[in-house]
Design an enzyme around this catalytic site. Structure first.
Site, PDB file in Angstrom:
ATOM      1  N   ASP A  11       2.296   4.326   1.414  1.00 13.57           N
ATOM      2  CA  ASP A  11       3.184   3.950  -0.043  1.00 13.57           C
ATOM      3  C   ASP A  11       2.184   4.704  -0.854  1.00 13.57           C
ATOM      4  OD1 ASP A  11       3.464   2.313  -2.378  1.00 13.57           O
ATOM      5  OD2 ASP A  11       2.436   0.604  -1.175  1.00 13.57           O
ATOM      6  N   TYR A 232      -8.749  -5.204  -0.744  1.00  7.27           N
ATOM      7  CA  TYR A 232      -7.243  -4.981  -0.531  1.00  7.27           C
ATOM      8  C   TYR A 232      -6.694  -3.413  -0.583  1.00  7.27           C
ATOM      9  CZ  TYR A 232      -3.031  -5.873  -2.184  1.00  7.27           C
ATOM     10  OH  TYR A 232      -1.377  -5.613  -2.113  1.00  7.27           O
ATOM     11  N   LYS A 235      -1.173  -4.225   2.523  1.00  6.94           N
ATOM     12  CA  LYS A 235      -0.887  -4.593   4.144  1.00  6.94           C
ATOM     13  C   LYS A 235      -0.570  -2.757   4.824  1.00  6.94           C
ATOM     14  CE  LYS A 235      -1.834  -8.061   6.292  1.00  6.94           C
ATOM     15  NZ  LYS A 235      -3.177  -8.155   5.474  1.00  6.94           N
TER      16      LYS A 235
HETATM   17  C1  F6R Z   1       1.548  -6.801  -0.100  1.00 11.01           C
HETATM   18  C2  F6R Z   1       2.237  -6.292  -1.510  1.00 11.01           C
HETATM   19  C3  F6R Z   1       2.510  -6.843  -2.399  1.00 11.01           C
HETATM   20  C4  F6R Z   1       1.397  -6.686  -3.745  1.00 11.01           C
HETATM   21  C5  F6R Z   1       1.800  -8.097  -4.808  1.00 11.01           C
HETATM   22  C6  F6R Z   1       0.285  -8.106  -5.982  1.00 11.01           C
HETATM   23  O1  F6R Z   1       1.342  -5.917   0.536  1.00 11.01           O
HETATM   24  O2  F6R Z   1       1.946  -4.896  -1.709  1.00 11.01           O
HETATM   25  O3  F6R Z   1       2.870  -8.124  -2.310  1.00 11.01           O
HETATM   26  O4  F6R Z   1       0.249  -7.293  -3.418  1.00 11.01           O
HETATM   27  O5  F6R Z   1       2.726  -7.962  -5.445  1.00 11.01           O
HETATM   28  O6  F6R Z   1       0.084  -6.840  -6.769  1.00 11.01           O
HETATM   29  P1  F6R Z   1      -1.136  -6.850  -7.018  1.00 11.01           P
HETATM   30  O7  F6R Z   1      -2.650  -6.865  -6.816  1.00 11.01           O
HETATM   31  O8  F6R Z   1      -1.257  -5.076  -7.053  1.00 11.01           O
HETATM   32  O9  F6R Z   1      -1.161  -6.606  -8.917  1.00 11.01           O
HETATM   33 MG    MG Z   2       4.175  -1.027   1.930  1.00 10.21          MG
HETATM   34 MG    MG Z   3       3.109  -1.191  -1.847  1.00  5.60          MG
END
Ligand code: F6R
Ligand code: MG
Ligand code: MG
Length: 368
Positions: A11, A232, A235
């Site tokens: 990603d 974090y 995933k």
């Molecule tokens: C899970 C994922 C999304 C982000 C969520 C918050 O794999 O990619 O659920 O965790 O959109 O994103 P942030 O923390 O980057 O604002």
């Molecule tokens: Mg992904």
């Molecule tokens: Mg992503």
């Protein structure tokens, strides 16, 4: 002829949050692979696709597994893509490139990798799976069922080529110093295999091998991003290759378990439980940053040259499954953060709740 099939996935940015990569980003990765891989004769063939916010580069070549030139090609393609993602203001640009400089191969650097080196059959056929918003344990149940359970694999009863069973190599992905693996054989050790595979976050199928021919049947990416980054990073969104037909399960036997829509870890903020939805290739992410999705593209190959993919989940039957999985997703979402709808602390992808609990802990009083 000996051919290696390598898929490397990352990603490196997506539109509007985590929905899908932009067309320009996809084009930049494709162009890079074309110019630096195909035109230079490093690889025989390639196919670039997306699933949710991830881009997967599927390549065929003669250099074997973990080859540094092949891995560097994919890494550099993602670096080139990251530049485009940054220019376009995409979300999470370069997200999965966790190290600054390439060293040897992409294992432990962020991108997911699955590879099989094979003696090409005259009618070599395989499936390429890509999952988003989940982790490598998502393949545990389907690969257990399609290779070991006659309820899904009729060939275990009907085809002599599979009667000796399969060898599973299972990895303890919590062990981070090196690869800690165990080899177990079906059918004798099927209960031992099940005992491990029930724990999708700790024990993950790394590969499966035919006991009749010794050939490798399947490979799964086993990267756990939070083991690499210690925090974090999304995933792990695993990829998987499965050879089909002949002494391997039939394509439909490999696809059969995906009718279950089993619950996996991932979904919103990588911290929830959700059902795995079989989707068409290049599908987007939506409801509650999910649901967790998996695509399956079938290929045939001769001398390493790939056909166009046949999209295995683009068929009316799977519309019914997708509706059933949507219902399961809504059902579990109705209980929000409570109990099994959210993952245990060890699997939460955000540290905020730990800080919160530390503060609350100080406010507890013990009544005399
Ligand atoms: C899970 C994922 C999304 C982000 C969520 C918050 O794999 O990619 O659920 O965790 O959109 O994103 P942030 O923390 O980057 O604002
Ligand atoms: Mg992904
Ligand atoms: Mg992503």
């Amino acid at each position: 002829m000996k051919i290696t099939v390598s898929v490397i996935k990352a990603d490196v940015g997506s539109i509007g949050g985590h929905i899908k990569p932009s067309q320009k980003l996809m084009d930049s990765v494709k162009d890079f692979v074309q110019e630096k891989g195909l035109k230079k004769g490093l690889i025989i063939d390639a196919y670039v696709s997306s699933t949710g916010d991830d881009i997967a580069i599927l390549m065929t070549h003669k250099r074997g597994k973990l080859n540094s030139d092949i891995h560097k090609l994919a890494w550099d393609a993602f670096v080139a893509g990251t530049a485009v993602a940054k220019k376009q203001g995409l979300y999470g640009a370069g997200q999965d490139l966790l190290k600054d400089a390439f060293s040897g191969n992409v294992k432990g650097m962020g991108p997911a990798v699955a590879e099989i080196e094979l003696e090409e059959r005259p009618n070599e056929s395989f499936l390429f799976f890509a999952a988003d918003k989940t982790d490598p344990g998502a393949y545990n149940l389907p690969l257990y069922l399609s290779f070991s359970d006659p309820m899904h694999n009729a060939g275990l009863l009907l085809s002599p080529g599979m009667s000796k069973g399969f060898k599973y190599i299972i990895m303890d992905v919590e062990y981070v110093d090196a690869d800690r693996i165990i080899e177990l054989n079906t059918p004798e050790e099927i209960y031992d295999i099940a005992a491990l595979l029930r724990d999708n976050q700790r024990f993950v199928i790394e590969s499966i091998h035919s006991r009749s021919t010794g050939e490798q049947a399947s490979a799964v990416s086993t990267t756990r991003l939070h083991n690499i980054a210690g925090k974090y990073t999304g995933k792990d969104d695993p990829v998987c290759l499965v050879r089909v037909q002949g002494s391997f399960p039939a394509t439909g036997e490999v696809l059969s378990p995906y009718g279950i829509g089993h619950f996996v870890a991932g979904f919103m903020r990588g911290s929830h439980t959700g059902p795995l939805m079989p989707v068409k290739a290049n599908s987007t992410i939506s409801f509650f940053d999910g649901p967790p999705v998996v695509s399956a593209q079938a290929f045939s190959m001769r001398d390493g040259i790939l056909t166009e993919p046949a999209d295995a989940f683009d068929q009316p039957f799977w519309n019914y499954v997708r509706s059933a999985v949507s219902q399961k997703a809504i059902d579990i979402r109705r209980q929000g953060f409570s109990g099994c709808a959210m993952l245990p602390y060890s699997e939460l992808e955000y540290g905020g709740i730990v800080e919160k609990l530390k503060v609350l802990d100080k406010k507890f009083v013990v009544k005399k």
